[in-house]
Every structure is written in structure tokens, then in C-alpha cells.
Design a protein around this motif. Sequence first.
Motif, PDB file in Angstrom:
ATOM      1  N   LEU A  93     -22.503  -7.327   5.092  1.00 35.96           N
ATOM      2  CA  LEU A  93     -23.693  -7.268   4.241  1.00 35.96           C
ATOM      3  C   LEU A  93     -24.752  -8.266   4.688  1.00 35.96           C
ATOM      4  O   LEU A  93     -25.945  -7.949   4.748  1.00 35.96           O
ATOM      5  CB  LEU A  93     -23.294  -7.541   2.778  1.00 35.96           C
ATOM      6  N   ILE A  94     -24.328  -9.470   5.035  1.00 37.98           N
ATOM      7  CA  ILE A  94     -25.255 -10.562   5.311  1.00 37.98           C
ATOM      8  C   ILE A  94     -25.706 -10.600   6.771  1.00 37.98           C
ATOM      9  O   ILE A  94     -26.664 -11.296   7.117  1.00 37.98           O
ATOM     10  CB  ILE A  94     -24.591 -11.909   4.905  1.00 37.98           C
ATOM     11  N   LYS A  95     -25.038  -9.836   7.638  1.00 35.74           N
ATOM     12  CA  LYS A  95     -25.275  -9.918   9.080  1.00 35.74           C
ATOM     13  C   LYS A  95     -26.729  -9.688   9.480  1.00 35.74           C
ATOM     14  O   LYS A  95     -27.264 -10.420  10.340  1.00 35.74           O
ATOM     15  CB  LYS A  95     -24.365  -8.931   9.813  1.00 35.74           C
ATOM     16  N   PRO A  96     -27.449  -8.710   8.911  1.00 39.89           N
ATOM     17  CA  PRO A  96     -28.850  -8.519   9.323  1.00 39.89           C
ATOM     18  C   PRO A  96     -29.707  -9.769   9.103  1.00 39.89           C
ATOM     19  O   PRO A  96     -30.573 -10.077   9.939  1.00 39.89           O
ATOM     20  CB  PRO A  96     -29.310  -7.352   8.455  1.00 39.89           C
ATOM     21  N   TRP A  97     -29.485 -10.468   8.010  1.00 45.41           N
ATOM     22  CA  TRP A  97     -30.253 -11.702   7.782  1.00 45.41           C
ATOM     23  C   TRP A  97     -29.809 -12.784   8.749  1.00 45.41           C
ATOM     24  O   TRP A  97     -30.638 -13.473   9.341  1.00 45.41           O
ATOM     25  CB  TRP A  97     -30.094 -12.164   6.326  1.00 45.41           C
ATOM     26  N   TYR A  98     -28.512 -12.944   8.930  1.00 49.39           N
ATOM     27  CA  TYR A  98     -28.003 -13.933   9.884  1.00 49.39           C
ATOM     28  C   TYR A  98     -28.597 -13.677  11.274  1.00 49.39           C
ATOM     29  O   TYR A  98     -28.980 -14.616  11.992  1.00 49.39           O
ATOM     30  CB  TYR A  98     -26.483 -13.864   9.959  1.00 49.39           C
ATOM     31  N   ASN A  99     -28.667 -12.423  11.653  1.00 51.09           N
ATOM     32  CA  ASN A  99     -29.223 -12.094  12.971  1.00 51.09           C
ATOM     33  C   ASN A  99     -30.682 -12.532  13.076  1.00 51.09           C
ATOM     34  O   ASN A  99     -31.110 -13.048  14.121  1.00 51.09           O
ATOM     35  CB  ASN A  99     -29.108 -10.593  13.237  1.00 51.09           C
ATOM     36  N   ASP A 100     -31.438 -12.330  12.003  1.00 53.24           N
ATOM     37  CA  ASP A 100     -32.843 -12.767  12.009  1.00 53.24           C
ATOM     38  C   ASP A 100     -32.947 -14.282  12.138  1.00 53.24           C
ATOM     39  O   ASP A 100     -33.799 -14.800  12.874  1.00 53.24           O
ATOM     40  CB  ASP A 100     -33.545 -12.306  10.727  1.00 53.24           C
ATOM     41  N   LEU A 101     -32.113 -15.000  11.407  1.00 59.05           N
ATOM     42  CA  LEU A 101     -32.142 -16.464  11.482  1.00 59.05           C
ATOM     43  C   LEU A 101     -31.832 -16.934  12.898  1.00 59.05           C
ATOM     44  O   LEU A 101     -32.486 -17.852  13.430  1.00 59.05           O
ATOM     45  CB  LEU A 101     -31.150 -17.070  10.486  1.00 59.05           C
ATOM     46  N   LYS A 102     -30.838 -16.338  13.502  1.00 56.25           N
ATOM     47  CA  LYS A 102     -30.473 -16.729  14.870  1.00 56.25           C
ATOM     48  C   LYS A 102     -31.598 -16.406  15.837  1.00 56.25           C
ATOM     49  O   LYS A 102     -31.908 -17.189  16.752  1.00 56.25           O
ATOM     50  CB  LYS A 102     -29.179 -16.025  15.272  1.00 56.25           C
ATOM     51  N   ALA A 103     -32.246 -15.246  15.662  1.00 55.71           N
ATOM     52  CA  ALA A 103     -33.357 -14.869  16.539  1.00 55.71           C
ATOM     53  C   ALA A 103     -34.540 -15.831  16.395  1.00 55.71           C
ATOM     54  O   ALA A 103     -35.293 -16.062  17.353  1.00 55.71           O
ATOM     55  CB  ALA A 103     -33.798 -13.440  16.232  1.00 55.71           C
ATOM     56  N   LEU A 104     -34.683 -16.380  15.200  1.00 63.43           N
ATOM     57  CA  LEU A 104     -35.752 -17.358  14.948  1.00 63.43           C
ATOM     58  C   LEU A 104     -35.400 -18.748  15.469  1.00 63.43           C
ATOM     59  O   LEU A 104     -36.244 -19.658  15.440  1.00 63.43           O
ATOM     60  CB  LEU A 104     -36.044 -17.431  13.449  1.00 63.43           C
ATOM     61  N   GLY A 105     -34.158 -18.934  15.903  1.00 64.99           N
ATOM     62  CA  GLY A 105     -33.727 -20.242  16.378  1.00 64.99           C
ATOM     63  C   GLY A 105     -33.351 -21.190  15.255  1.00 64.99           C
ATOM     64  O   GLY A 105     -33.331 -22.411  15.440  1.00 64.99           O
ATOM     65  N   ILE A 106     -33.056 -20.651  14.072  1.00 65.53           N
ATOM     66  CA  ILE A 106     -32.656 -21.465  12.918  1.00 65.53           C
ATOM     67  C   ILE A 106     -31.137 -21.604  12.930  1.00 65.53           C
ATOM     68  O   ILE A 106     -30.414 -20.608  12.888  1.00 65.53           O
ATOM     69  CB  ILE A 106     -33.122 -20.811  11.605  1.00 65.53           C
ATOM     70  N   SER A 107     -30.662 -22.832  13.002  1.00 63.97           N
ATOM     71  CA  SER A 107     -29.217 -23.061  13.029  1.00 63.97           C
ATOM     72  C   SER A 107     -28.686 -23.253  11.609  1.00 63.97           C
ATOM     73  O   SER A 107     -29.342 -23.866  10.765  1.00 63.97           O
ATOM     74  CB  SER A 107     -28.888 -24.282  13.890  1.00 63.97           C
ATOM     75  N   PHE A 108     -27.498 -22.742  11.373  1.00 63.96           N
ATOM     76  CA  PHE A 108     -26.848 -22.868  10.071  1.00 63.96           C
ATOM     77  C   PHE A 108     -25.362 -22.631  10.285  1.00 63.96           C
ATOM     78  O   PHE A 108     -24.946 -21.960  11.241  1.00 63.96           O
ATOM     79  CB  PHE A 108     -27.422 -21.875   9.060  1.00 63.96           C
ATOM     80  N   THR A 109     -24.549 -23.167   9.392  1.00 63.34           N
ATOM     81  CA  THR A 109     -23.094 -23.038   9.508  1.00 63.34           C
ATOM     82  C   THR A 109     -22.536 -22.594   8.174  1.00 63.34           C
ATOM     83  O   THR A 109     -22.296 -23.421   7.283  1.00 63.34           O
ATOM     84  CB  THR A 109     -22.450 -24.365   9.930  1.00 63.34           C
ATOM     85  N   PRO A 110     -22.327 -21.302   7.991  1.00 64.63           N
ATOM     86  CA  PRO A 110     -21.812 -20.827   6.701  1.00 64.63           C
ATOM     87  C   PRO A 110     -20.385 -21.308   6.451  1.00 64.63           C
ATOM     88  O   PRO A 110     -19.565 -21.357   7.369  1.00 64.63           O
ATOM     89  CB  PRO A 110     -21.847 -19.305   6.850  1.00 64.63           C
ATOM     90  N   ASN A 111     -20.137 -21.657   5.201  1.00 64.20           N
ATOM     91  CA  ASN A 111     -18.773 -21.965   4.746  1.00 64.20           C
ATOM     92  C   ASN A 111     -18.399 -20.866   3.766  1.00 64.20           C
ATOM     93  O   ASN A 111     -18.805 -20.893   2.604  1.00 64.20           O
ATOM     94  CB  ASN A 111     -18.739 -23.342   4.085  1.00 64.20           C
ATOM     95  N   SER A 112     -17.661 -19.878   4.241  1.00 69.95           N
ATOM     96  CA  SER A 112     -17.386 -18.674   3.456  1.00 69.95           C
ATOM     97  C   SER A 112     -15.891 -18.540   3.208  1.00 69.95           C
ATOM     98  O   SER A 112     -15.091 -18.635   4.150  1.00 69.95           O
ATOM     99  CB  SER A 112     -17.906 -17.425   4.177  1.00 69.95           C
ATOM    100  N   THR A 113     -15.526 -18.300   1.949  1.00 66.88           N
ATOM    101  CA  THR A 113     -14.117 -18.210   1.564  1.00 66.88           C
ATOM    102  C   THR A 113     -13.926 -17.042   0.612  1.00 66.88           C
ATOM    103  O   THR A 113     -14.731 -16.848  -0.314  1.00 66.88           O
ATOM    104  CB  THR A 113     -13.647 -19.504   0.870  1.00 66.88           C
ATOM    105  N   TYR A 114     -12.839 -16.304   0.816  1.00 67.07           N
ATOM    106  CA  TYR A 114     -12.495 -15.206  -0.099  1.00 67.07           C
ATOM    107  C   TYR A 114     -11.474 -15.699  -1.118  1.00 67.07           C
ATOM    108  O   TYR A 114     -10.504 -16.376  -0.771  1.00 67.07           O
ATOM    109  CB  TYR A 114     -11.910 -14.026   0.668  1.00 67.07           C
ATOM    110  N   TYR A 115     -11.696 -15.345  -2.391  1.00 68.73           N
ATOM    111  CA  TYR A 115     -10.770 -15.652  -3.480  1.00 68.73           C
ATOM    112  C   TYR A 115     -10.345 -14.342  -4.121  1.00 68.73           C
ATOM    113  O   TYR A 115     -11.170 -13.437  -4.300  1.00 68.73           O
ATOM    114  CB  TYR A 115     -11.441 -16.554  -4.519  1.00 68.73           C
ATOM    115  N   ASP A 116      -9.093 -14.249  -4.496  1.00 69.79           N
ATOM    116  CA  ASP A 116      -8.618 -12.982  -5.058  1.00 69.79           C
ATOM    117  C   ASP A 116      -8.846 -12.883  -6.564  1.00 69.79           C
ATOM    118  O   ASP A 116      -8.404 -11.926  -7.198  1.00 69.79           O
ATOM    119  CB  ASP A 116      -7.142 -12.748  -4.729  1.00 69.79           C
ATOM    120  N   ASN A 117      -9.559 -13.863  -7.146  1.00 74.14           N
ATOM    121  CA  ASN A 117      -9.862 -13.813  -8.575  1.00 74.14           C
ATOM    122  C   ASN A 117     -11.184 -14.510  -8.847  1.00 74.14           C
ATOM    123  O   ASN A 117     -11.615 -15.387  -8.089  1.00 74.14           O
ATOM    124  CB  ASN A 117      -8.737 -14.456  -9.392  1.00 74.14           C
ATOM    125  N   PHE A 118     -11.806 -14.115  -9.935  1.00 72.43           N
ATOM    126  CA  PHE A 118     -13.109 -14.664 -10.302  1.00 72.43           C
ATOM    127  C   PHE A 118     -13.033 -16.164 -10.594  1.00 72.43           C
ATOM    128  O   PHE A 118     -13.896 -16.937 -10.167  1.00 72.43           O
ATOM    129  CB  PHE A 118     -13.662 -13.924 -11.530  1.00 72.43           C
TER     130      PHE A 118
END
Length: 633
Positions: free
Chosen positions: A421-446
Motif C-alpha cells: 500500500l505504502i510503496k508508491p509514496w516510498y518510491n516518490d520519497l526515494k526519488a526525491l532523495g529523502i532518506s527515512f527508515t521505517p520501523n514497521s511491525t505486525y501485531y495479531d491484535n488491536f
Amino acid sequence: MAPRSLIAGGLVALAATGDALATVQRVSTGSTSGAAFFESETLQLTEASLSQLSENQSAWFDFAKNDSDLHTRSFGGCKVFPGDWLWPSEWVWRLFDELLGGALIKTVPLAASCYSSWPEYDANECETLTSEWTNSNIHAADPASVMWPLFEGRTCLPTTNASASCTVGGYSSYAVNVSNVAQIQLAVNFARNAGLRLVVKNTGHDFNGKSTGAGALGIWTHNLKEIDYIENYRSPSYQGPAVKLGAGVQAYEIYEKANELGFTAIGGEGKTVGVAGGYVLGGGHSPMSSIYGLAADHVLALEVVLANGRFMTVTEESNPDLFWAIRGGGGGTFGVVTSVISRVQPKVGVTVSTFTFSTGTNVSADTFWAGVRSYMKRFPAHANAGTYAYFWVLSTGTDSFTFMMNPFFAVNHTLAQYNALIKPWYNDLKALGISFTPNSTYYDNFYDAWNAGFPLETVASSVMMTGSRLFPRENWETASSFNATFNALHETVANGYSLLAFNVKAELPDGYTPNSANPAFRNTLLHAITSTSWDANATNSEIKSKMEDFTNNVLDKWRATCPDAGAYMSESDILEPNFQQAFYGSNYARLYKLKQRYDPTGLFYVPTGVGSENWVVKSEDGLPDQNGRLCRV
């Protein structure tokens, strides 16, 4: 004055002294809501109870016999105020406390320990309080304190100057520490018959101080903590799992219980928000809104004490008008809710992601804003996917900015689905030369996802005010409307104001009963908040000037992009022009008519609430706070 109750068979005798004795009936009939009364709701005030009192005593606590009997005393067109000759005498307050079972609390400001003029003065306790002042828990656990003291009147803030002045100010003069319905009924009847201002406090979260008021009697529902899970709730309109919540249940409490029992409840993002209080009554957006709508949409029944003192079960079948109005029409407006029954949802998985990016050596301001613009263009797609994002955009200096995703909350998305879902935006950021490091975690409950994603709220600033706007989907439908929206937000941040925002939608789910929540919510893609601030030593006139400039200039640029939209009443600008349209939209005329029907004397007043235009607070400092007499316009 401490809570106590003496239970004897079918009657609960609330102990009294002298010749004053009243009994409160334990009712034998059940609720018509489809779920049993809580223990606290079985203890009710009845005509038989009041017959135990003398005529002089019962006159203070009688029910209104009919709508035309909803009369009230006043003093020069104002609610009766401490020092007025109509203010109840000490013996009346003692009697009231006796009938309550010792649940009446005379207000001591939370920061009184910092002031030598108060018996509570304690330098060590003051130091501890000062260090914890921005913690929302300490304000929620106090019967009178609110989380935004600007709107109380700033009359007793933590200080190192022990000789400074501390007064009760805009806090309620007394509060009832509620443990049963009878106490609420006694308080409602007493306030109505005595002509007192009445306020209702659960946690005190509301951004505009709706649960405080000078000279008021407060009803403190915070300790109504009962929770019942109903695995197979049945009503004419719904069959399935539900939960019944006491009015004092907070987000962290219901989320813990839901996780324990394997369901998902709809509640606030903030940990200490009172779910069944002003939050749900004002609509209530949440991290689940893009899928499940507003919290008010899930309410199936409510137990309520009305302005006439009567306790009523409100459902779509029993009272469709009131059922519509209470769910979204605002807390402290139509009655005192003691519990709500709400639908619950199945256990869900969530991916939570946080990251930041900023201007710097290789990222100009223009590049930074191109990255933000790329994100904003994707609001429709992200909300349509059922996700929720909580983010900040901040100015950190001249042409220096920071973006903080804190967090992206992707309900029903695995890590792989979130990344797709987020890849198109991430691709734009990378193309712009904007560095970022996502911290993404999946949880099996709310619960685990929410607990990881949202820290405890920081509150209690007295040098700032906020304002907000619900930006509608239409603002993304043409290039010109999107550009106007983006430019307005860009200008706000570039001028030094913060942007705290939520990419969210909140459509009414299919098959759910409509309610009075702000229609602007149903078409929103962005709930945006900004704020202004001033120096701690600013004069009242300087503060007022700042507030008015913020309302009329800063926020007006937001309104101009969507003049027919609105704002979320619980996180809003107290000076919002035409609040009726902004907070209630096309529902206002019907809500006002129902307000006059159920509360014709204006017993329940809250700032910017339905019917509040009929009243004015004569503020001591000239600011839009609650430190002053409440008078008819």
C-alpha cells in the motif's frame, strides 16, 4: 465527605444525621435495553424515597413532575452563584451530602499543595505534582481538574511561589463522586431546583473545558467502571456480540478487556479518554474509523438521567429522537449517561509503522514539501484501504521542517500488505532523495498495536489553544481544490504553526442506524489540528488578541478551502465562528428543537454545545473560559 453506603435488603439507606433520612430504592424491574442493569444502576431515586423527607427537605430534591414543571431559580438571570443570597445554606449542603451517602466533595484545586494559603500546602507534594502536571492520568483521577486549564481560568496552576494566589476559580464548587444512579438523580434534581450550574465530568479531556464551570455542582462519573461482555446481544435492529460500558470506563480499560476476551472495541486513540463519556457522545473518531466509522455509530442503547431527574433507557425503539440526538450531539447536553451498550468487532491484525524525514544538507524545503505533497495525494487511497494515520508536520527553523509519522496504523493489513500500500509514496520519497527508515511491525491484535503506537497523552498546557478542520473528500477531487488544501496547510506550517493530522474516513457503516454526529465526518479524509501559543507572562488582552488572530486568520485559511465542511467539536477552536454549522451541520435545527424539549431551562450547558448560544459566561479575565457566572443572553 467520603463515599459510604449502607445496604439493607431491598432498600439502601443512605445514612443521615439529625432528623434527615432518605432511602434509595433498589429497583426490581430490569432494563429494557436488552442487557441487565449494572449494580450501580439498580440503585435509583424514587417518589417513595423522597416521601421519607420533610416538605422543606424534599423541595430541594423533587423530580420535575412534567416538562412545564422544569422551572429553576435564578439570580438576575444567571445561575445561582456562591455568595448570592439564593445560594443553598450549609445545612442544605450537609443534607445533600447525607442523602448522597457522603459522596459530596468540596473542591480543592489539584495544585493547592503549592500554595501556603491552602491547608493542603506541602512543598514536596507540590514538586511531585509539578513534575507530573502534563500526565493525563492525574487530571482524570481528580473530581474537578480538567486537562486544559486555560478554559478553567488558570486560577491555580503549579508554582514555586507559595505566596501566590490559588482560588477554585472556574472549577466546580462541589462534585458528586458517583457510584450509583440515585446520586446522579439527586444531583440533577438539586441543581435544577436550586438554580445551580451543573457540569458533568468523566476525565476532563475535552479541548474546550466542557466539564468545568465556576460555582457549579459537578457530577463525576469517572468511577463507574463496570464492563459486561454480551456474547449474543439481541435487539430489533441487531443480533451479535456487544459490550456494556459504565460511563467511567477509559480506552485502556476497555481495550485490555477486549484483548482478554478476544474481541475488538471501538474507542479513542488516547489512553485515558473516557469512552462512554463525552467521547462517544460527540461522535468519537478512532484508529478503527476508516473501517468501522465513528464510535457513536456502534451504540445500541444508553442508560440516561434526564433533566427532569428521571432515569431512562434510550434505544431506537423506545425513544428514536433522543437515541439519535445523544449519539453525536455532544456530551453534557441532553442528560447524564450512566452506561452505553455498543457493538464490538472481531479480533483484527494491525501493522504499525513509524518514521521521520526532514530538511537537511541534501533535502531542501521545496523537496521536503514535495514529499509531503506526494503523501497527501494518496489520502483517498489510504483511507479507502481502511487505514488510519497520525502524523505531524513541524517547522524547526527558517526553511527547516520535520515530518513525523507517529504512527501509520494499518488495520487488517499484514506487513506485506502494508508495504504494498505504502510503496508508491516510498518510491516518490526515494526519488526525491529523502532518506527515512521505517520501523514497521505486525501485531495479531488491536490492543498490542494500539499500545505500541500511541503514547500517553501530554496535556495541561495553559499557554496554548487549538483549532481544527475536517477536510472533505471533495478537496481531493480536482487539481485546483487539492492545491488550495495543500497550500493552506503548507502556509500554516511555514508560518510557524504545528500541524497534527489524521488521514481517516468515518462513513456510517452499511445497515447502522443514523445518528446526529457531525455530517462533515461522513465525507472527511483529513482531520487536521493546529495551535497557537503565547508567553507565560502574557497579559489577558495579549492572549485574547492571539486567540482571535488564530481564529480569524490562521484557521480561516483552512475554512476557505471547504466552507461547507466543519470541525470535530471535541478537538476544536472554542471561538469557532458559526459553531452550529461547524460542529453540527445540517443536524443543528433538529438538535436544538430536541434540546428545548428535553431541557427547556438549560440545566445542561456546555460551551459550543447545542443551545449554548442562549447563555454567556461572564468570565473574570475576559477570555473564553468558564471562570464566571453563567447567565441568560
